[in-house]
Structures are given as structure tokens and as C-alpha cells.
Write an enzyme that holds these catalytic residues in place. Structure first.
Site, PDB file in Angstrom:
ATOM      1  CB  THR A 227      45.208  45.651 -28.577  1.00 30.52           C
ATOM      2  OG1 THR A 227      45.903  44.713 -29.360  1.00 30.52           O
ATOM      3  CG2 THR A 227      46.152  46.705 -28.105  1.00 30.52           C
TER       4      THR A 227
ATOM      5  CB  THR B 208      43.594  40.103 -24.844  1.00 33.33           C
ATOM      6  OG1 THR B 208      43.734  41.454 -24.405  1.00 33.33           O
ATOM      7  CG2 THR B 208      44.953  39.566 -25.249  1.00 33.33           C
TER       8      THR B 208
ATOM      9  CB  CYS C  59      42.024  40.987 -21.212  1.00 33.86           C
ATOM     10  SG  CYS C  59      41.453  42.448 -22.100  1.00 33.86           S
TER      11      CYS C  59
ATOM     12  CB  ALA D 147      44.414  35.577 -24.396  1.00 35.37           C
TER      13      ALA D 147
END
EC number: 3.4.25.2
Length: 184
Positions: free
Chosen positions: A12, A172, A169, A166
Site C-alpha cells: 500500500t 500500489t 510500485c 502507482a
């Protein structure tokens, strides 16, 4: 034959930015186990207490909700004193046999202070009003720091930085939850 290890839950990204009389915490919605996305719309950011504190978590969901409940209890004991409530929670987290096993980190903020809480007992206030945790935290932190001196407001910085995280990663996504408070 080797016994296989259970897959671990990943990911996250949670980010907080304090700028221009506002504090904003945002987080993505992806939950993964191993290489599989289990859920894309988890809500990892929420209001706490009487709505005067916002928080987000990275780590095991059940553990984080346990810690949020404990923090809310501390906020009831120490109303309007987020730092004191966070320090008291950190003490419990380090010394309580059950709580020590919880695997989560939290970002919390009120109108005056932003804090990161860890299972090792750390309660840290970011120098620049920007802090991030989670698998994409370093990417979001770098992006937010690059944008903090721009004319963008706190929420726009959070959204832009989480989008950048995002992109980099794999744990994410862009399904964001954003909470904001007026700040001093």
C-alpha cells in the site's frame, strides 16, 4: 520436498501533506498476496475519534484496525492531544505481548501535527510536513517533496504523488481514498 512458506500480504502507499492551512492523507486501495491482487478498493484512510483526526495504515489490515481502535481509545483519554495519545499507544504497542505481534504502520494527523507510528515504538513528526509509508512510500515521498514548493495545494500534491507511486510500485494502484482537515 520443502514445505512452502505462506505468501505474504503486500503493499500500500499512504502519504500525508501539510500545506496552505490544510493537512491531507491519501492512500491507494490495493491489497495483494504474493503476485495476486486480492482487492483493489480497500479503504486504508479514515477519520478517527470525533472526526478531528485522520489516519492511514500500511500493513496487515486486521492489525491496523486494532491499532486504530486503540488510538481512538487513547484520544478519548487525551482529547485534543494527538501527540500524547500516539505516545501512549506506542508505549502499549511496545510493551503489550499481544500488541507487539501486530504488523502495521500508521500515519495520523490533526490540525496541529502529523505523526508516523511504528511497531518499534517510534512516534515521528516529519520535518517538512510530508511523510509516507508502505511499499510505495519512498516514491510518493520523493514526488511530494518535489511538488511541495509548487503552487499546487495539499490535496493535489497527494493525488499527484500517489499517481507517481502507482506508476512505479506494483503494490500500489490509483483507487485513492483521501481525507483532509483544516490545519493551523
Amino acid at each position: 520436498m520443502q514445505a512452502s512458506q505462506p505468501e505474504t500480504w503486500h503493499g500500500t502507499t499512504i502519504l500525508t501533506v501539510r500545506k496552505g492551512g490544510k493537512v491531507v492523507i491519501g492512500g491507494d486501495g490495493q491489497v495483494s498476496i504474493g503476485q495476486t491482487v486480492i482487492k483493489s478498493n480497500a479503504k486504508k484512510v479514515r477519520k478517527l475519534g470525533k472526526g478531528d483526526v485522520i489516519g492511514g495504515f500500511a500493513g496487515a489490515t486486521a492489525d491496523a484496525f486494532t491499532l486504530f481502535e486503540r488510538l481512538e481509545s487513547k484520544l478519548e483519554q487525551y482529547p485534543g492531544q494527538l501527540t500524547r495519545a500516539a505516545v501512549e499507544l506506542a508505549k502499549d504497542w511496545r510493551t503489550d505481548r499481544y500488541l507487539r505481534r501486530l504488523e502495521a504502520m500508521m500515519l495520523v494527523a490533526d490540525k496541529d501535527v502529523s505523526l508516523v507510528l511504528t511497531g518499534t515504538g517510534d512516534v515521528l513528526e516529519p520535518e517538512s510536513g510530508v511523510m509516507a509509508i508502505g511499499s510505495g512510500g519512498n516514491y510518493a515521498l520523493a514526488a511530494a517533496r518535489a511538488l511541495i514548493d509548487s503552487d499546487k495545494d495539499a490535496e493535489t500534491i497527494v493525488r499527484s504523488a500517489l499517481d507517481i507511486a502507482a506508476d512505479i510500485c506494483v503494490y500500489t494502484n490509483r483507487n485513492l481514498t483521501i481525507e483532509a482537515l483544516a490545519a493551523s
